[in-house]
Design a protein around this motif. Sequence first.
Motif, mmCIF file in Angstrom:
data_model
loop_
_atom_site.group_PDB
_atom_site.id
_atom_site.type_symbol
_atom_site.label_atom_id
_atom_site.label_comp_id
_atom_site.label_asym_id
_atom_site.label_seq_id
_atom_site.Cartn_x
_atom_site.Cartn_y
_atom_site.Cartn_z
ATOM 1 N N VAL A 107 0.864 -1.183 0.000
ATOM 2 C CA VAL A 107 0.000 0.000 0.000
ATOM 3 C C VAL A 107 0.902 1.235 0.000
ATOM 4 N N LEU A 108 0.506 2.243 -0.758
ATOM 5 C CA LEU A 108 1.256 3.506 -0.787
ATOM 6 C C LEU A 108 0.381 4.624 -0.218
ATOM 7 N N SER A 109 0.900 5.292 0.826
ATOM 8 C CA SER A 109 0.237 6.522 1.296
ATOM 9 C C SER A 109 1.117 7.672 0.850
ATOM 10 N N GLY A 110 1.937 8.219 1.752
ATOM 11 C CA GLY A 110 2.805 9.333 1.356
ATOM 12 C C GLY A 110 4.092 8.897 0.680
ATOM 13 N N GLY A 111 4.501 7.656 0.912
ATOM 14 C CA GLY A 111 5.700 7.112 0.271
ATOM 15 C C GLY A 111 7.016 7.500 0.936
ATOM 16 N N MET A 141 2.898 13.770 15.387
ATOM 17 C CA MET A 141 2.971 13.711 13.917
ATOM 18 C C MET A 141 3.864 14.827 13.388
ATOM 19 N N LEU A 185 6.442 16.047 14.602
ATOM 20 C CA LEU A 185 7.884 15.803 14.790
ATOM 21 C C LEU A 185 8.492 15.024 13.627
ATOM 22 N N ILE A 186 7.631 14.423 12.808
ATOM 23 C CA ILE A 186 8.147 13.528 11.759
ATOM 24 C C ILE A 186 8.774 14.332 10.626
ATOM 25 N N ARG A 205 3.601 14.934 3.003
ATOM 26 C CA ARG A 205 3.283 13.597 2.489
ATOM 27 C C ARG A 205 3.007 12.570 3.589
ATOM 28 N N ALA A 206 3.849 12.596 4.640
ATOM 29 C CA ALA A 206 3.840 11.502 5.625
ATOM 30 C C ALA A 206 2.494 11.394 6.334
ATOM 31 N N ALA A 220 -1.075 6.440 8.872
ATOM 32 C CA ALA A 220 -1.138 5.022 8.488
ATOM 33 C C ALA A 220 0.233 4.506 8.089
ATOM 34 N N GLY A 221 0.980 5.326 7.338
ATOM 35 C CA GLY A 221 2.318 4.906 6.932
ATOM 36 C C GLY A 221 3.230 4.756 8.137
ATOM 37 N N ALA A 235 10.218 2.811 16.777
ATOM 38 C CA ALA A 235 10.453 4.200 17.177
ATOM 39 C C ALA A 235 9.503 5.180 16.488
ATOM 40 N N LEU A 280 -1.926 -6.867 10.076
ATOM 41 C CA LEU A 280 -2.803 -6.790 8.903
ATOM 42 C C LEU A 280 -2.632 -8.042 8.044
ATOM 43 N N VAL A 322 -5.444 0.027 6.037
ATOM 44 C CA VAL A 322 -6.089 0.935 6.999
ATOM 45 C C VAL A 322 -6.783 2.038 6.211
ATOM 46 N N ASP A 363 15.627 13.201 13.547
ATOM 47 C CA ASP A 363 16.333 12.037 14.070
ATOM 48 C C ASP A 363 15.298 11.020 14.552
#
Length: 289
Positions: free
Chosen positions: A28-32, A96, A98-99, A107-108, A111-112, A120, A159, A165, A191
Amino acid sequence: MPSLNYASPTTVNEAVSLLAGAPGLAKVLSGGTDLLVQLRSGRVRPELIVDTKRLPGLIGIREEDGGFVIGAATPGAMLEAHEGLKRVYPGVVEAMDLIGSQQIQGRASLAGNLCNASPAADSVPAMIAAGAVAVVAGPDGRREVPVEQIPTGPGRTSLARGELVLEFRLPPRPARASDAYLRFIPRTEMDIAVVGCGVAVALNAQGVCTQARVSLGAVAPVPLLVSAGAEALVGSRLDDAALARLDAAAQAACQPITDKRGTIEYRTKVAGVLARRAAAIAFQRAQGR
Ligand SMILES: Cc1cc2nc3c(=O)[nH]c(=O)nc-3n(C[C@H](O)[C@H](O)[C@H](O)COP(=O)(O)OP(=O)(O)OC[C@H]3O[C@@H](n4cnc5c(N)ncnc54)[C@H](O)[C@@H]3O)c2cc1C
């Protein structure tokens, strides 16, 4: 060398049939932002990629039954821009946020982050603390799964073949309730967490904790729901004794590894400290401060 096919279905049934019917590995591809890196490095070699972003509801946030529904592929930037979600679930939004960098944020997705199944992953302890439930579609229909039941080990999830999802449901929050997420990293940003901790609390009118959920990341093969941490908080106004119990419960739950980011002893100690600090922030927010 097997060829790589790409599909961008517009219905959930089509997505499920494609995923379930693929002869080889289907991803499955969400943001990649994880998957494309893994493809480039050769770590995963799928025969089929099923992009979810044209499926109805997969991108977007809506309020429903007093809670929030977040489409599985909604990028982090949309969470950060949603004032209602930020007010009620600041811990999920800050985790979220912080990513990665601004580019990654475009993109992120939650679900991904969850289905990549990194121990982590930053948003996962925050979602677990928030009591988030994933709505999963598959060949046998739809089911609702508490987020903590999705990761089963590094890079592995519960899954089944053909499942994806669709969305996350955050329950209605009572008055005087909030959450917080903190992570420790050796740098200031970009990081991977040495330890991450999400705490959610609800207080009564006297400021006594009536409900709590505590979750730790990066200290075990999967993000942990630490029930003893919650028990340490319930019935308290976050006095020193409650903080000490929380710290001990967080440390006791850890099953970390030693790697270049930290030793077992260091991670265990940091887990207790982060749990104390995240709980203090969640209490302050629940009190409207
Ligand atoms: C520069 C950089 C910095 C980063 N920083 C961080 C960080 O600080 N903290 C952190 O936690 N992560 C970080 N990441 C990792 C990554 O950005 C996150 O894990 C992100 O949330 C993944 O979301 P995505 O939508 O891009 O997932 P994708 O790459 O699309 O997918 C990731 C995995 O999940 C599966 N998947 C995706 N959507 C679904 C679905 N709906 N149903 C079932 N399976 C699905 C995919 O098949 C794949 O296996 C970083 C990555 C980069 C490149």
